[in-house]
Scaffold this active site. Structure first.
Site, mmCIF file in Angstrom:
data_model
loop_
_atom_site.group_PDB
_atom_site.id
_atom_site.type_symbol
_atom_site.label_atom_id
_atom_site.label_comp_id
_atom_site.label_asym_id
_atom_site.label_seq_id
_atom_site.Cartn_x
_atom_site.Cartn_y
_atom_site.Cartn_z
ATOM 1 N N GLU A 353 0.931 -1.415 -0.039
ATOM 2 C CA GLU A 353 0.009 0.041 0.218
ATOM 3 C C GLU A 353 0.712 1.848 0.276
ATOM 4 O OE1 GLU A 353 -4.352 -2.009 2.340
ATOM 5 O OE2 GLU A 353 -2.374 -1.422 3.690
HETATM 6 C C1 TNX Z 1 -4.293 -4.439 4.604
HETATM 7 S S1 TNX Z 1 -2.698 -6.331 5.081
HETATM 8 C C2 TNX Z 1 -2.721 -3.831 5.528
HETATM 9 C C3 TNX Z 1 -2.636 -3.280 6.544
HETATM 10 C C4 TNX Z 1 -3.950 -3.446 7.515
HETATM 11 C C5 TNX Z 1 -4.901 -4.331 7.236
HETATM 12 C C6 TNX Z 1 -6.202 -4.667 7.766
HETATM 13 C C7 TNX Z 1 -2.017 -5.411 4.272
HETATM 14 C C8 TNX Z 1 0.013 -5.621 3.926
HETATM 15 N N1 TNX Z 1 -2.278 -4.051 4.707
HETATM 16 O O1 TNX Z 1 -2.228 -2.296 6.905
HETATM 17 O O2 TNX Z 1 -4.044 -3.758 8.302
HETATM 18 O O3 TNX Z 1 -5.119 -4.523 5.288
HETATM 19 O O4 TNX Z 1 -7.316 -5.523 7.919
#
Ligand code: TNX
Length: 544
Positions: A353
């Site tokens: 992300e």
């Molecule tokens: C996605 S999973 C994210 C996290 C959040 C999560 C909550 C991932 C690699 N990134 O930063 O905590 O969703 O479900």
């Protein structure tokens, strides 16, 4: 004493040569004395058992039933073969476990020979390596319980099997405790079987972390991934960059006081996991999810200005400045200290992300960080976005959302850790009535969590491409150990079984019955689990 006597009993041909007096003195007299001491006369009643019906999670590879019983009494001794310090330590762990299960306090001793009646015998034998790094064979006979493995880790996993056949918190006067006789041959399907805990969004004390590690150990998992940094908090002391924790560790989601682990505390966690044959996989998430670091050191920001600390739950707004050299000096320093504290082979660099990082900057950044991780002798793991970087057949990518990235990783020869959010995220709510957790990926009921297979989850990805499975617990909504337990239990047991048990031995209908029979055990252990209506929960024979 009995064992010694029978070991020195002469072979049959020699015995014939004994004269009558000799026979009386050397054989019958000691036998008579022993019988008066140990009441050989009384035949112990036969108890019918069925080892195949033991409620084991994960279900073992194979069970041969012998229908009789080993009686565990207070006189039992845990013998370990040879003088190995490591086996003696595992023997003591076993003894402590038996003490809390049964109230019995059994001594641990080394031996060079097969022990006598009524005891435990833990043996590491090279040739038992047919069961692999963590496999074991458990032979339960009426007179002896022998646990064989090719490695101490295998002995440790086998002890967890014995644990599940015994009560929890019983009193020694409730004994003798019965183990059904037969043989269990067992080994894991995947070499990586883990769970993650996000200690950044909410901070958890070392004691809570140890309890989490114990949960993994009890179900034969072997990897503990700890998400040590994110926008909301930096949780590991880095001596060269002290403000990361002094400032960046000061808060958490909702504005609570946060916290961090000193290097000594982190080393203690690593040791605790190591003693349970669990590898710690530390994650420093980058280049996104870095607000806590950016707030602690202005020079890591492209504009040179430190943002405020962040206590919300949005994602995707922060990035390290990938065009500044200081960024890579910072990363090198962090990884130098972390690698030195981490005996396991992996460093996780996150990589997810990174919406605030320019597209053209992301790949060079990941490639450069990969080089830094490898320079420190470690293998890089990254979330699935990192599949776009230069990978090879030593690389490991963790699938969470994007299957195309997972396929890209496999095409480059990398191995996958399977954590599809729709199936394996323990922060997902069970259903729409669950108070904690999120549901952006799915509601994950206990059956859904269990009903998938890493080797067939995605077309184009087979068992050979899969290193294993991991169930992450993100902590935006999870603030304390009780809440951790509610989200983790009972789904963790299913993930453990997916990772360990061959797919042809897995079946939801049979699993839910075994799971239901764990209820008393979980309750007695003080675990606040989710009472799914899909599971026939019962107290079973476990004493509260
Ligand atoms: C996605 S999973 C994210 C996290 C959040 C999560 C909550 C991932 C690699 N990134 O930063 O905590 O969703 O479900």
């Amino acid at each position: 004493m009995a064992a010694y006597y029978f070991r020195t009993f002469p072979a049959k041909t020699d015995r014939m040569r004994h004269n009558k007096t000799n026979f009386l003195i050397t054989t019958l007299l000691p036998l008579a004395i022993m019988c008066s001491l140990f009441s050989c006369g009384e035949k112990e009643e036969k108890i019918a058992t069925n080892l195949a019906a033991a409620n084991l999670i994960p279900q073992p590879v194979s069970i041969t039933v012998d229908s009789s019983a080993f009686r565990l009494k207070g006189s039992a001794i845990i013998f370990v073969q040879g003088e190995s310090e490591e086996l003696l330590r595992i023997g003591q762990y076993f003894s402590d476990m038996l003490k809390s299960a049964t109230g019995l306090n059994l001594p641990v001793k080394s031996t060079a020979e097969v022990p006598g009646k009524g005891n435990f015998y833990l043996v590491v034998l090279e040739e038992r390596n047919v069961h692999g790094e963590e496999g074991y064979q458990l032979d339960i006979k009426e007179d002896l319980v022998t646990l064989y493995a090719g490695t101490p880790a295998g002995i440790f996993r086998g002890i967890q099997t014995i644990r599940q056949m015994l009560p929890i918190n019983a009193d020694k006067t409730d004994g003798p405790f019965i183990l059904p006789t037969g043989t269990i041959q067992d080994k894991p399907t995947y070499s990586y079987r883990g769970a993650m805990l996000d200690v950044s969004r909410h901070f958890f004390q070392v004691e809570d972390i140890k309890r989490y590690i114990d949960f993994l150990a009890e179900y034969k998992m072997n990897a503990f991934h700890i998400h040590l940094s994110d926008d909301q908090g930096w949780r590991i002391e880095i001596k060269k960059w002290p403000n990361l924790t002094a400032h960046g560790g000061k808060t958490q989601v909702g504005g609570g006081k946060g916290g961090f682990y000193t290097q000594e505390q982190y080393a203690d966690i690593v040791k605790y996991a190591q003693d349970r044959y669990i590898t710690v996989v530390p994650e420093i998430d980058m280049p996104g999810h870095t607000n806590a670091a950016l707030a602690s050191y202005p020079e890591l920001n492209c504009n040179g200005k430190a943002p405020e600390l962040y206590t919300g739950t949005e994602v995707g707004f922060s990035t390290l400045c990938s065009s500044k050299e200081i960024t890579y000096q910072f990363i090198d320093d962090v990884i130098t200290e972390l690698a030195a504290l981490t005996p396991g082979p992996f460093i996780h660099i996150g990589g997810d992300e990174s919406h605030a990082t320019k597209k053209e900057d992301y790949l060079p950044f990941v490639n450069r960080v990969k080089g830094i991780v490898e320079k420190h002798g470690k293998t890089m793991i990254g979330w699935d976005e990192t599949a776009q970087a230069d990978l090879n057949n030593q690389s490991v990518v963790q699938l969470w959302a994007n299957e195309d990235f997972a396929k890209m990783a496999v095409a480059k020869g990398a191995q996958l850790i399977m954590s599809p959010a729709k199936k394996a995220y323990m922060d997902m709510q069970y259903d729409s009535t669950t108070k904690l957790g999120l549901h952006w990926a799915a509601y994950i009921e206990v059956d859904s969590a269990y009903l998938w297979d890493p080797a067939t989850y995605m077309p184009g990805v087979g068992k050979d491409n899969v290193l294993g499975i991991e169930a992450p617990l993100w902590s935006e909504t999870v603030t304390n150990l009780d809440e951790i337990e509610y989200m983790v239990f009972p789904r963790l047991l299913g993930y453990a079984e997916i990772g360990w048990t061959p797919v042809e031995k897995r079946n939801w209908e049979a699993y839910k019955v075994r799971l239901g029979k764990q209820a008393g055990r979980l309750r007695a252990d003080g675990i606040d689990y989710y009472e799914s209506k899909l599971v026939p929960w019962e107290e079973g024979a476990v004493k509260n």
